[in-house]
Scaffold this motif. Structure first.
Motif, PDB file in Angstrom:
ATOM      1  N   GLY A 157      54.931  44.223  -7.752  1.00 44.23           N
ATOM      2  CA  GLY A 157      55.506  43.885  -6.449  1.00 44.23           C
ATOM      3  C   GLY A 157      54.558  44.176  -5.304  1.00 44.23           C
ATOM      4  O   GLY A 157      54.405  43.362  -4.387  1.00 44.23           O
ATOM      5  N   SER A 158      53.899  45.331  -5.351  1.00 47.39           N
ATOM      6  CA  SER A 158      52.968  45.655  -4.268  1.00 47.39           C
ATOM      7  C   SER A 158      51.779  44.709  -4.281  1.00 47.39           C
ATOM      8  O   SER A 158      51.285  44.304  -3.221  1.00 47.39           O
ATOM      9  N   GLY A 159      51.334  44.315  -5.451  1.00 43.43           N
ATOM     10  CA  GLY A 159      50.248  43.336  -5.535  1.00 43.43           C
ATOM     11  C   GLY A 159      50.650  41.993  -4.960  1.00 43.43           C
ATOM     12  O   GLY A 159      49.885  41.360  -4.220  1.00 43.43           O
ATOM     13  N   ALA A 160      51.851  41.554  -5.280  1.00 46.69           N
ATOM     14  CA  ALA A 160      52.339  40.279  -4.738  1.00 46.69           C
ATOM     15  C   ALA A 160      52.457  40.351  -3.219  1.00 46.69           C
ATOM     16  O   ALA A 160      52.097  39.398  -2.508  1.00 46.69           O
ATOM     17  N   VAL A 161      52.940  41.477  -2.710  1.00 41.15           N
ATOM     18  CA  VAL A 161      53.050  41.647  -1.250  1.00 41.15           C
ATOM     19  C   VAL A 161      51.670  41.610  -0.611  1.00 41.15           C
ATOM     20  O   VAL A 161      51.478  40.970   0.430  1.00 41.15           O
ATOM     21  N   GLU A 162      50.696  42.269  -1.213  1.00 39.75           N
ATOM     22  CA  GLU A 162      49.338  42.250  -0.665  1.00 39.75           C
ATOM     23  C   GLU A 162      48.792  40.832  -0.598  1.00 39.75           C
ATOM     24  O   GLU A 162      48.194  40.433   0.415  1.00 39.75           O
ATOM     25  N   ILE A 163      48.992  40.067  -1.649  1.00 38.70           N
ATOM     26  CA  ILE A 163      48.511  38.679  -1.661  1.00 38.70           C
ATOM     27  C   ILE A 163      49.208  37.861  -0.582  1.00 38.70           C
ATOM     28  O   ILE A 163      48.566  37.102   0.151  1.00 38.70           O
ATOM     29  N   MET A 164      50.518  38.014  -0.466  1.00 33.01           N
ATOM     30  CA  MET A 164      51.261  37.250   0.554  1.00 33.01           C
ATOM     31  C   MET A 164      50.838  37.636   1.967  1.00 33.01           C
ATOM     32  O   MET A 164      50.674  36.763   2.828  1.00 33.01           O
ATOM     33  N   LEU A 165      50.660  38.922   2.213  1.00 38.64           N
ATOM     34  CA  LEU A 165      50.233  39.353   3.547  1.00 38.64           C
ATOM     35  C   LEU A 165      48.832  38.830   3.862  1.00 38.64           C
ATOM     36  O   LEU A 165      48.578  38.342   4.967  1.00 38.64           O
ATOM     37  N   GLY A 166      47.939  38.933   2.895  1.00 33.98           N
ATOM     38  CA  GLY A 166      46.581  38.425   3.104  1.00 33.98           C
ATOM     39  C   GLY A 166      46.563  36.929   3.342  1.00 33.98           C
ATOM     40  O   GLY A 166      45.897  36.443   4.263  1.00 33.98           O
ATOM     41  N   ALA A 167      47.316  36.195   2.545  1.00 36.52           N
ATOM     42  CA  ALA A 167      47.389  34.743   2.724  1.00 36.52           C
ATOM     43  C   ALA A 167      48.009  34.399   4.070  1.00 36.52           C
ATOM     44  O   ALA A 167      47.560  33.474   4.760  1.00 36.52           O
ATOM     45  N   GLY A 168      49.017  35.146   4.458  1.00 34.61           N
ATOM     46  CA  GLY A 168      49.658  34.908   5.747  1.00 34.61           C
ATOM     47  C   GLY A 168      48.718  35.130   6.913  1.00 34.61           C
ATOM     48  O   GLY A 168      48.744  34.378   7.899  1.00 34.61           O
TER      49      GLY A 168
END
Length: 128
Positions: A49-60
């Motif tokens: 979950g934290s990895g997915a959040v990091e990817i989404m925040l970075g992409a955002g």
């Protein structure tokens, strides 16, 4: 500030990808036992979950530059949220990917406030 935003985004995406791939197993060590009880899940789910959040925040940060204030604040909040895991890892002296000595674990603690300031700088600085 565009360069700082893009660099932060790259760091987040790289960290997120590592949580989902080569570092996934090792990062479970960082998750404190109390976090699994609090979130009613297991350590692997927290890492994923934290990895997915990091990817989404970075992409955002890249895809939604007009939302940099909100996203920068969200990244800062994320850095605050994961800090207890960094403290736990340092206190327990357990190794994780790239954090295999007491010195590296301690330096990681010192870097966390810098990451927080970086995220806030991205959020609060006008885009140039």
């Amino acid at each position: 500030m565009r360069v700082l935003r893009w660099l932060l985004a790259a760091l987040l995406v790289a960290a997120g990808v590592s949580h989902l791939t080569w570092g996934r197993r090792g990062y479970r060590i960082v998750v404190p036992d109390w976090a699994t009880r609090l979130l009613h899940t297991d350590k692997d789910a927290i890492v994923v979950g934290s990895g997915a959040v990091e990817i989404m925040l970075g992409a955002g940060l890249v895809a939604l530059p007009r939302e940099r204030v909100r996203l920068g604040a969200a990244v800062a909040a994320f850095f605050v949220a994961v800090f207890p895991g960094n403290v736990h890892q340092w206190q327990t002296g357990r190794s994780a990917p790239l954090l295999d000595t007491d010195t590296r674990r301690f330096v990681r603690l010192l870097l966390q406030p810098l990451l927080l300031v970086w995220a806030l700088a991205v959020a609060l600085s006008p885009e140039r």
